[in-house]
Design an enzyme around this catalytic site. Structure first.
Site, PDB file in Angstrom:
ATOM      1  N   LYS A  15      44.962   0.746  22.510  1.00 48.41           N
ATOM      2  CA  LYS A  15      43.590   1.012  22.252  1.00 48.41           C
ATOM      3  C   LYS A  15      43.035   1.090  21.003  1.00 48.41           C
ATOM      4  CE  LYS A  15      44.692   5.116  20.593  1.00 48.41           C
ATOM      5  NZ  LYS A  15      44.208   5.739  19.173  1.00 48.41           N
ATOM      6  N   ALA A  54      53.254   3.541  15.036  1.00 44.28           N
ATOM      7  CA  ALA A  54      52.557   4.495  14.360  1.00 44.28           C
ATOM      8  C   ALA A  54      51.286   3.942  13.634  1.00 44.28           C
ATOM      9  CB  ALA A  54      53.477   4.899  13.152  1.00 44.28           C
ATOM     10  N   ASP A 102      47.360  10.313  24.893  1.00 45.66           N
ATOM     11  CA  ASP A 102      46.635   9.048  25.300  1.00 45.66           C
ATOM     12  C   ASP A 102      47.146   8.227  26.293  1.00 45.66           C
ATOM     13  OD1 ASP A 102      45.426   9.256  22.880  1.00 45.66           O
ATOM     14  OD2 ASP A 102      46.700   7.956  21.553  1.00 45.66           O
ATOM     15  N   ALA A 144      48.062   3.329  19.743  1.00 42.77           N
ATOM     16  CA  ALA A 144      48.745   4.303  21.050  1.00 42.77           C
ATOM     17  C   ALA A 144      49.865   3.679  21.692  1.00 42.77           C
ATOM     18  CB  ALA A 144      47.747   4.719  21.816  1.00 42.77           C
ATOM     19  N   GLY A 185      53.172   4.185  21.623  1.00 44.08           N
ATOM     20  CA  GLY A 185      54.265   4.714  22.456  1.00 44.08           C
ATOM     21  C   GLY A 185      53.660   5.269  23.626  1.00 44.08           C
TER      22      GLY A 185
HETATM   23  P1  ATP Z   1      48.949   8.019  18.674  1.00 52.59           P
HETATM   24  O1  ATP Z   1      49.113   7.735  20.101  1.00 52.59           O
HETATM   25  O2  ATP Z   1      49.108   9.384  17.955  1.00 52.59           O
HETATM   26  O3  ATP Z   1      47.631   7.152  17.968  1.00 52.59           O
HETATM   27  P2  ATP Z   1      50.196   5.899  17.024  1.00 52.59           P
HETATM   28  O4  ATP Z   1      49.684   4.645  17.874  1.00 52.59           O
HETATM   29  O5  ATP Z   1      49.731   6.183  15.808  1.00 52.59           O
HETATM   30  O6  ATP Z   1      50.047   6.862  17.827  1.00 52.59           O
HETATM   31  P3  ATP Z   1      52.760   5.113  18.021  1.00 52.59           P
HETATM   32  O7  ATP Z   1      53.057   3.476  17.985  1.00 52.59           O
HETATM   33  O8  ATP Z   1      52.646   5.729  19.636  1.00 52.59           O
HETATM   34  O9  ATP Z   1      51.829   5.627  17.067  1.00 52.59           O
HETATM   35  O10 ATP Z   1      54.142   5.742  17.542  1.00 52.59           O
HETATM   36  C1  ATP Z   1      53.947   7.178  17.046  1.00 52.59           C
HETATM   37  C2  ATP Z   1      55.467   7.674  16.990  1.00 52.59           C
HETATM   38  O11 ATP Z   1      55.944   7.815  18.453  1.00 52.59           O
HETATM   39  C3  ATP Z   1      56.421   6.812  16.433  1.00 52.59           C
HETATM   40  O12 ATP Z   1      56.521   7.164  15.096  1.00 52.59           O
HETATM   41  C4  ATP Z   1      57.833   6.871  16.924  1.00 52.59           C
HETATM   42  O13 ATP Z   1      58.808   7.532  16.509  1.00 52.59           O
HETATM   43  C5  ATP Z   1      57.481   7.791  18.344  1.00 52.59           C
HETATM   44  N1  ATP Z   1      57.713   6.976  19.488  1.00 52.59           N
HETATM   45  C6  ATP Z   1      58.300   7.273  20.627  1.00 52.59           C
HETATM   46  N2  ATP Z   1      58.444   6.249  21.525  1.00 52.59           N
HETATM   47  C7  ATP Z   1      57.890   5.289  21.280  1.00 52.59           C
HETATM   48  C8  ATP Z   1      57.614   4.124  21.861  1.00 52.59           C
HETATM   49  N3  ATP Z   1      58.031   3.625  22.980  1.00 52.59           N
HETATM   50  N4  ATP Z   1      56.945   2.912  20.985  1.00 52.59           N
HETATM   51  C9  ATP Z   1      56.416   3.522  19.626  1.00 52.59           C
HETATM   52  N5  ATP Z   1      56.974   4.717  19.233  1.00 52.59           N
HETATM   53  C10 ATP Z   1      57.329   5.460  19.760  1.00 52.59           C
END
Ligand code: ATP
Length: 323
Positions: free
Chosen positions: A21, A112, A152, A116, A118
């Site tokens: 997203k 991260a 999310d 989104a 994760g």
């Molecule tokens: P947000 O949803 O807060 O915007 P983001 O997109 O910045 O998050 P993600 O890729 O969702 O970040 O990862 C955030 C953290 O979630 C990672 O640092 C990781 O430790 C944890 N995590 C747990 N499960 C997963 C997964 N399946 N894939 C990615 N990260 C995961």
């Protein structure tokens, strides 16, 4: 469009794919006593997909390959594992093997990155296990379970373009037309969402104390942005993109300023940090323009890598079921 391969009898594995997203608007209210912030956000699902395969197993395990794979936790902290456990619990699947799945995640969404990823994997796992176990939960029921896993997750189940309120988990569909082409520029290192929010609170407090800004008020939906989305006109949407977390993300990774400036120089209609960053999203005039921006940003070294994507696309959906 969802493409499902039908097989006879019970299936042993199901694959779902799920989009990243971009937030077209992200307005952040003041810090609440419970540590959260009220949000008003406009989510937009784009064609950068993770794929998740769930296979019946005695116990639940997870394997992650692809973009950023080594950074993803492999135990119970993995959001996909939490999703499988939550769905098994919610549907009363107990006992050896009943709620066990081997989860294989093929990541294209960087970790991260403010995309989104994760939450997307959790959503794909909910949709895939719902199909594998034939438990028949509705999309709304999957969203309800998903909201407990992360704010999310419901949007990753639904996809398209939607307005998120509360912590971002209370969704209403947005009336939107048109297709939007993006270049997505990935940062050198990830950013922790919690740290970006904390920095945002600190920057705001400092500016308020210095008399430079009023304390943050309740967030409101941008009426001009919603009108531009209804018109389906990227040229109108571009200048209306907004993200209250952007100053915090830029203060934590100042090099993102260069990427944003270069994207604008290449004619992007809008340039913004996605969510908590560090991914920068550039709204382009069309698919070819999006590719040109992505190539230019990669070759100038303004980002680690860049790709193009378009939206809106549907949320997590089953692509394959196999015996
Ligand atoms: P947000 O949803 O807060 O915007 P983001 O997109 O910045 O998050 P993600 O890729 O969702 O970040 O990862 C955030 C953290 O979630 C990672 O640092 C990781 O430790 C944890 N995590 C747990 N499960 C997963 C997964 N399946 N894939 C990615 N990260 C995961």
């Amino acid at each position: 469009m969802t493409h499902v391969t039908q097989v006879d009898g019970p299936t042993d594995s199901v694959t779902a794919r799920v989009p990243a997203k971009v937030n077209l608007q992200l307005s952040v209210g003041p810090l609440r006593e419970d540590g959260y912030h009220d949000l008003v956000t406009v989510f937009h699902a784009v064609s950068l997909f993770d794929e998740v395969t769930v296979t019946r197993a005695d116990r639940t395990s997870v394997l992650v390959t692809g973009e950023g794979g080594p950074a993803v936790p492999l135990g119970p902290a993995n959001l996909a594992v939490r999703a499988a456990v939550a769905l098994a619990r919610a549907t009363g699947r107990r006992g050896r093997g009943a709620g066990g799945v081997k989860i294989e995640i093929r990541k294209r969404i960087p970790v991260a990155a403010g995309l989104a990823g994760g939450s997307a994997d959790a959503a794909a796992t909910l949709v895939a296990c719902n199909d594998l176990w034939q438990v028949g939960l509705s999309q709304a029921e999957l969203c309800e379970i998903g909201a407990d896993l992360g704010s999310d997750v419901p949007f990753a189940v639904v996809g398209g373009i939607a307005v998120g309120r509360g912590r971002g988990d209370v969704l209403t569909p947005a009336l939107a037309a048109g297709n939007y082409h993006w270049a997505l520029a990935f940062g050198q290192a990830g950013l922790s969402t919690a740290e970006v929010y904390a920095t945002c609170d600190r920057l705001r407090a400092r500016a308020t104390a210095a008399g430079n800004r009023a304390p943050a008020g309740e967030p409101t939906l941008s009426t001009p942005l919603m009108a531009a989305l209804r018109a389906g006109d990227p040229a109108q949407v571009g200048p209306l993109l907004s993200n209250d977390l952007q100053p915090a993300a830029l203060s934590m990774q100042p090099e993102l300023r260069r990427a944003l400036a270069e994207g604008r120089d290449y004619g992007a209609l809008g340039a913004i940090v996605s969510g908590s960053g560090p991914t920068c999203a550039f709204l382009a005039k069309g698919a070819a323009h999006a590719r040109d921006i992505a190539v230019a940003l990669t070759s100038s070294g303004a980002c680690r890598a860049a790709t193009r994507a378009s939206g809106p696309v549907p949320g997590a959906s089953v692509v394959k079921a196999g015996a």
